[in-house]
Design a protein around this motif. Structure first.
Motif, short mmCIF file in Angstrom:
data_model
loop_
_atom_site.label_atom_id
_atom_site.label_comp_id
_atom_site.label_asym_id
_atom_site.label_seq_id
_atom_site.Cartn_x
_atom_site.Cartn_y
_atom_site.Cartn_z
N GLY A 1 8.56 -35.88 18.38
CA GLY A 1 7.55 -36.78 17.83
C GLY A 1 7.52 -38.10 18.58
N LEU A 2 8.71 -38.64 18.88
CA LEU A 2 8.79 -39.87 19.66
C LEU A 2 8.22 -39.67 21.06
N PHE A 3 8.55 -38.53 21.66
CA PHE A 3 8.03 -38.25 23.00
C PHE A 3 6.51 -38.10 22.96
N GLY A 4 5.98 -37.48 21.89
CA GLY A 4 4.54 -37.35 21.75
C GLY A 4 3.85 -38.70 21.65
N LEU A 5 4.47 -39.64 20.95
CA LEU A 5 3.90 -40.99 20.87
C LEU A 5 3.91 -41.68 22.23
N VAL A 6 5.01 -41.48 22.98
CA VAL A 6 5.08 -42.06 24.32
C VAL A 6 3.95 -41.49 25.20
N LEU A 7 3.71 -40.19 25.09
CA LEU A 7 2.62 -39.57 25.85
C LEU A 7 1.27 -40.17 25.45
N THR A 8 1.09 -40.38 24.15
CA THR A 8 -0.17 -40.95 23.68
C THR A 8 -0.40 -42.34 24.25
N PHE A 9 0.62 -43.17 24.21
CA PHE A 9 0.50 -44.52 24.77
C PHE A 9 0.26 -44.48 26.27
N GLY A 10 0.76 -43.44 26.93
CA GLY A 10 0.56 -43.31 28.36
C GLY A 10 -0.78 -42.70 28.74
N GLY A 11 -1.56 -42.27 27.75
CA GLY A 11 -2.87 -41.69 28.03
C GLY A 11 -2.82 -40.24 28.47
N TYR A 12 -1.86 -39.46 27.96
CA TYR A 12 -1.74 -38.05 28.34
C TYR A 12 -2.97 -37.27 27.89
N VAL A 13 -3.44 -36.36 28.75
CA VAL A 13 -4.64 -35.57 28.48
C VAL A 13 -4.22 -34.18 28.03
N SER A 14 -4.48 -33.84 26.75
CA SER A 14 -4.17 -32.50 26.24
C SER A 14 -5.17 -31.49 26.76
N THR A 15 -4.75 -30.22 26.86
CA THR A 15 -5.61 -29.15 27.38
C THR A 15 -5.53 -27.93 26.49
N GLU A 16 -6.39 -26.98 26.76
CA GLU A 16 -6.43 -25.72 26.02
C GLU A 16 -6.18 -24.59 27.00
N GLY A 17 -5.44 -23.57 26.53
CA GLY A 17 -5.08 -22.46 27.41
C GLY A 17 -3.89 -22.83 28.27
N SER A 18 -3.80 -22.25 29.47
CA SER A 18 -2.67 -22.50 30.35
C SER A 18 -3.04 -23.43 31.50
N THR A 19 -4.17 -24.13 31.39
CA THR A 19 -4.64 -25.00 32.46
C THR A 19 -3.76 -26.24 32.59
N THR A 20 -3.41 -26.60 33.81
CA THR A 20 -2.69 -27.83 34.10
C THR A 20 -3.65 -28.80 34.77
N VAL A 21 -3.88 -29.94 34.14
CA VAL A 21 -4.84 -30.90 34.68
C VAL A 21 -4.10 -32.09 35.27
N ALA A 22 -4.77 -32.80 36.16
CA ALA A 22 -4.19 -34.01 36.73
C ALA A 22 -4.08 -35.08 35.64
N GLN A 23 -2.93 -35.70 35.56
CA GLN A 23 -2.71 -36.73 34.55
C GLN A 23 -2.82 -38.10 35.20
N PRO A 24 -3.25 -39.11 34.42
CA PRO A 24 -3.27 -40.47 34.97
C PRO A 24 -1.85 -40.94 35.28
#
Length: 445
Positions: free
Chosen positions: A377-400
């Motif tokens: 949960g803490l790691f998820g919050l860190v990702l949120t503050f960092g602007g992590y982009v969630s995806t659907e399926g097995s796609t890996t997208v470029a992250q900021p």
């Protein structure tokens, strides 16, 4: 009691295939399972990982009372190991089955419900399992030896499940990969359950004492039991650090090392050294004391995590060297608190004349569960503050770039602070418990 036989040590230790798999795989894969196959936003996914386990904070002490009462009635806790282990295996396979209801909210709700059931079943296994060392032997150094065996098998279980689970999901791919992985890990849990159930047949059950107190008396006991509370505080803070670290492994492999296949190697590099250094931790604990061993392990773990702050720029071999050092420290911070806990339980049972093992194990497990659940949960919050982009399926997208920086921070600096934060609490918790234990031993002589 005499020293334990090899059969008893092995039989007890094999239960770590249940605790290791359940304690590792959800923390490692459940968050990316939600964010990268169901398109659940990172903050919500972190809450989903947390909430069902947070229930155990309330339920585990209850499971401890039930286990204590059953032990007094039937003379053993083994049946809980069997029923709880089988139950958690079945629920675990269902957890990663991905129902595909057609909406993110419905699929997420399914995960919440099944994870809730899974965590409840696990409580009926882990609470009695943690209570047993205080009962099957009262030899001080034998408890360190038993815990060392347990953590060695735990390291193997974590290595197999933690490295194998991502390998299966990657090899099969997508939703089917998670389904196959869930069934495979469930099979590992069933094997561990059967091994510990039959391996402890004929083992000592200790002295059968009076029933566990009611809730009001229990609260008063915990309030007065300072050594236990201080040790519990250390364990909770460090479990939070470990949970945060584990949640970051998949993301570090994908977005920092740019190779999702590295996640299994990272995990093997973290857990593998524990198999080699466990005899050294056992020897240090018996010669220098459990307090010294706990301190050394915490420092080694924390320093290694601080080194991983440079994971984006360091050569890959150097990254793995820091990961291996972290694994050495991790093994130690698992051995020593679990070796101290039975001593505190025995001293408290001697003082009160009542059973405390199940209740203490329930509170202990609740703190561990909460810490490991709060980590993702803490790691998820860190990702949120960092602007992590969630995806659907097995796609890996470029992250900021901010998201990649957040991944590194959540994998290194934050866990390091939490691991090192436990050190100031060690002196009071361990030395008070040791003095209490010494008074008990002197009273028996």
């Amino acid at each position: 009691m005499a020293e334990l036989t090899t059969r008893t040590r092995l039989g007890y230790s094999f239960g770590s295939f249940v605790t290791g798999a359940f304690g590792t795989v959800p923390g490692l894969l459940l968050l990316p399972y939600l964010t990268d196959t169901m398109a659940v936003p990172a903050a919500l996914a972190g809450a989903i990982v947390l909430l069902p386990k947070a229930w155990d904070v309330l339920f585990n002490p209850v499971a401890g009372r039930i286990s204590d009462a059953a032990r007094l009635k039937h003379g053993s806790r083994r049946r809980f190991l069997l029923y709880g282990g089988i139950g958690v295996a079945l629920c675990f396979a269902a957890l990663f089955a991905h129902p595909g209801f057609g909406s993110v909210s419905a699929d997420a709700a399914y995960v919440v419900v099944v994870f809730f059931l899974c965590a409840t079943a696990f409580a009926f296994f882990q609470v009695p399992y943690n209570a047993l060392p205080a009962e099957i032997t009262d030899v001080y150094n034998e408890r360190t030896r038993l815990t060392s065996w347990r953590i060695a098998v735990l390291a193997l279980a974590i290595l197999v499940s933690g490295a194998g689970a991502p390998a299966i999901t990657d090899a099969v791919g997508g939703v089917p990969g998670y389904r196959v992985m869930g069934i495979a890990v469930a099979g590992l849990m069933v094997a561990g359950t059967i091994a510990v159930f039959f391996g402890l047949r004929g083992a000592s059950v200790g002295e059968l004492r009076g029933s566990t107190p009611r809730l009001r008396e229990l609260v008063a006991t915990m309030r007065a039991w300072k050594p236990f509370r201080w040790l519990l505080a250390v364990y909770f803070v460090q479990a939070l650090g470990v949970g945060t670290l584990l949640a970051g492994v998949v993301y570090v492999a994908r977005y920092v090392l740019d190779d999702s296949g590295m996640q299994s190697l990272l995990f093997a590099g973290f857990v593998g050294p524990a198999l080699l250094v466990m005899p050294l931790w056992n020897r240090l604990g018996q010669r220098g004391g459990k307090l010294l061993g706990f301190r050394v392990a915490s420092v080694a773990f924390g320093v290694a995590l601080l080194g991983l702050i440079g994971a984006r720029v360091l050569p890959v071999p150097v990254v793995f060297a820091f990961v291996a050092l972290a694994g050495v420290g991790y093994a130690g911070i698992q051995v020593f608190p679990l070796a101290i806990l039975p001593d505190l339980i025995s001293a408290e049972e001697e003082r009160t004349g009542e059973t405390r093992a199940g209740i203490a194990a329930g509170v202990w497990t609740a703190a561990e569960t909460l810490g490991l659940a709060l980590g993702p949960g803490l790691f998820g919050l860190v990702l949120t503050f960092g602007g992590y982009v969630s995806t659907e399926g097995s796609t890996t997208v470029a992250q900021p770039d901010s998201a990649v920086a957040a991944i590194v921070l959540g994998f290194s600096a934050i866990p390091a602070v939490l691991i090192l934060l436990g050190i100031p609490l060690l002196r009071r918790s361990v030395l008070d418990g040791s003095r209490q234990r010494s008074r008990v031993l002197e009273g028996r002589s």
